[in-house]
Design a protein around this motif. Structure first.
Motif, PDB file in Angstrom:
ATOM      1  N   ALA A   8       1.267  -1.233  -0.120  1.00 33.28           N
ATOM      2  CA  ALA A   8       0.186  -0.316  -0.047  1.00 33.28           C
ATOM      3  C   ALA A   8       0.988   1.187   0.066  1.00 33.28           C
ATOM      4  O   ALA A   8       1.329   2.448  -0.737  1.00 33.28           O
ATOM      5  N   LYS A  13      -0.881   4.887  -0.988  1.00 41.11           N
ATOM      6  CA  LYS A  13      -1.805   4.741   0.077  1.00 41.11           C
ATOM      7  C   LYS A  13      -1.533   3.767   1.491  1.00 41.11           C
ATOM      8  O   LYS A  13      -0.846   3.759   1.620  1.00 41.11           O
ATOM      9  N   ALA A  15      -2.665   2.968   5.978  1.00 37.27           N
ATOM     10  CA  ALA A  15      -2.620   1.323   6.280  1.00 37.27           C
ATOM     11  C   ALA A  15      -2.751   1.633   8.104  1.00 37.27           C
ATOM     12  O   ALA A  15      -2.711   2.474   8.254  1.00 37.27           O
ATOM     13  N   GLY A  63      -0.413   8.068   3.771  1.00 40.36           N
ATOM     14  CA  GLY A  63      -0.262   8.283   2.620  1.00 40.36           C
ATOM     15  C   GLY A  63       1.545   8.807   2.027  1.00 40.36           C
ATOM     16  O   GLY A  63       2.367   7.638   1.702  1.00 40.36           O
TER      17      GLY A  63
END
Length: 162
Positions: A8, A13, A15, A63
């Motif tokens: 991710a 992104k 987590a 992210g």
């Protein structure tokens, strides 16, 4: 930061990671930089997820921080550089970690209740030596306390084996 969180992060992104260590991260000694993820007590996971879902800026910021972390601290070059330092014997003091100084017990990949139950069963069946911690008496004591056992009686051990 587990594999899924790394993947991710490589995509920028955020987590959300649940773990019992989130309750008391000070139990792990050392000067470790924690990877940027939202690290929460498993019992608070749903609330943390909801908070992350509704806060666009928090997701974007986390992210971006995660991407920066894996690209800088965990890049192939950075990891290779640290390996070379180790091979040369140039190991900074902050890299050393004494596992005998750690009293974190829940890191077994199980629900806390199940982890305690399994430790109790192991100790009841085979005694405290089955923990494999004879050289770490304080950690042995911590596990026994955590599992609700002190020293099992000989009768308990015999009854469990029978």
């Amino acid at each position: 930061m587990a594999g899924l969180a790394i993947e991710a992060a490589q995509l920028g992104k955020p987590a959300l990671v649940g773990g019992y260590l989130a309750r008391a991260q000070n139990l792990i000694s050392g000067n470790w930089r924690m990877p940027p993820s939202r690290f929460v007590d498993p019992e608070k996971f749903e609330a943390a997820l909801e908070a992350l879902v509704v806060d666009t800026e928090a997701r974007r910021s986390l992210g971006d921080a995660a991407l920066n972390f894996v690209e800088s601290s965990w890049s192939c070059e950075a990891v290779a550089g640290r390996a070379i330092s180790c091979l040369k014997g140039e190991i900074p003091d902050e890299w050393w970690f004494d596992p005998s100084a750690t009293t974190y017990l829940q890191g077994c990949g199980l629900d806390e209740t199940e982890g305690r139950r399994r430790v109790r069963e192991l100790v009841d069946a085979y005694g405290k030596n089955a923990l494999g911690l004879d050289d770490k008496p304080s950690l042995t004591g911590a596990f026994l306390d955590w599992a609700g056992r002190r020293e099992p009686t000989a009768a308990n051990v015999q009854a469990t084996r029978a």
